[in-house]
Write an enzyme that holds these catalytic residues in place. Structure first.
Site, PDB file in Angstrom:
ATOM      1  N   GLU A  97      50.478 -11.041  22.075  1.00 18.54           N
ATOM      2  CA  GLU A  97      51.424 -11.710  21.182  1.00 18.54           C
ATOM      3  C   GLU A  97      50.776 -12.062  19.851  1.00 18.54           C
ATOM      4  OE1 GLU A  97      54.521 -14.206  23.866  1.00 18.54           O
ATOM      5  OE2 GLU A  97      52.444 -14.889  24.014  1.00 18.54           O
ATOM      6  N   GLU A 149      56.637 -24.893  21.551  1.00 24.39           N
ATOM      7  CA  GLU A 149      56.824 -26.330  21.402  1.00 24.39           C
ATOM      8  C   GLU A 149      56.152 -26.840  20.129  1.00 24.39           C
ATOM      9  OE1 GLU A 149      56.023 -24.680  24.075  1.00 24.39           O
ATOM     10  OE2 GLU A 149      56.573 -25.702  25.943  1.00 24.39           O
ATOM     11  N   LYS A 175      62.200 -16.576  21.634  1.00 25.28           N
ATOM     12  CA  LYS A 175      61.685 -15.226  21.438  1.00 25.28           C
ATOM     13  C   LYS A 175      62.365 -14.305  22.452  1.00 25.28           C
ATOM     14  CE  LYS A 175      57.371 -16.565  23.827  1.00 25.28           C
ATOM     15  NZ  LYS A 175      55.891 -16.599  23.708  1.00 25.28           N
TER      16      LYS A 175
END
Length: 200
Positions: A97, A149, A175
């Site tokens: 990611e 978060e 996402k």
């Protein structure tokens, strides 16, 4: 005295109905009308605020005090909406990611009094939503965070810090492309931050 006793009884009955409403959950629909407590819950005539006020009041009565239950904090009804924002960022806990990046969806609700700009039709009396968009863009396309978060928190606190006229912010960050073996639309978080959450 009679007035306080009636108020105590009223709140006590509401509390009883709420606490035992689940007991009536098995009641067939045709019998619901015969159970006032069940019908009150279904009709939405008992709110969370009344529940908390009833608990607070009854607790004070049990302690021998006579405290008037405070009203819960209520956000103003007016708000700015930014929905469906799309950014490309490198946030995430996985190495892939943070290397390859991915799309992020963002929704923002900012509570503020819109009566002044509604009357004046002057942008200076309102909050420029393009500025809020810019905050979200800077965070999402900026240095990576491990958690969504943290992304949501950063946006919310920045909006509240930069615009004193905004009292509360709701942020949803999602996402759509995640490493989950199954079908889903997205994975995300939603937070609400108040002006009281700002660091002193």
């Amino acid at each position: 005295m009679a007035s306080s006793q009636s108020y105590n009884l009223y709140l006590g009955l509401e509390l009883f109905v709420i606490l035992f409403s689940q007991v009536f959950a098995h009641v067939p629909p045709e019998a619901e009308a015969t159970i006032p407590g069940r019908k009150m819950v279904l009709d939405g005539r008992i709110s969370l605020e009344k529940f908390v006020r009833a608990v607070h009041f009854l607790e004070s009565r049990m302690k021998g005090t006579m405290m008037i239950p405070p009203r819960l904090y209520e956000m103003p009804s007016d708000k700015l909406l930014l929905s469906g924002l799309l950014f490309f960022g490198f946030h995430g806990a996985l190495v892939e990611e943070r290397k390859q990046g991915q799309k992020f969806l963002v929704d923002i609700e900012a509570w503020t009094d819109l009566k002044p700009p509604g009357k004046s039709d002057n942008l200076s009396d309102s909050v420029d939503y393009t500025k809020i968009y810019g905050i979200a863009k800077e965070v999402l396309e900026g240095p990576p965070y491990y958690l969504m978060e943290s992304v949501a928190q950063k946006i919310a606190i920045t909006v509240l810090t930069n615009y004193p006229q905004i009292s509360d912010v709701r942020l949803k960050v999602a996402k759509p492309h995640v490493a989950v073996h199954g079908q889903l639309d997205y994975i995300g978080v939603e937070i609400i931050r108040h002006r009281s959450d700002l660091p002193v």
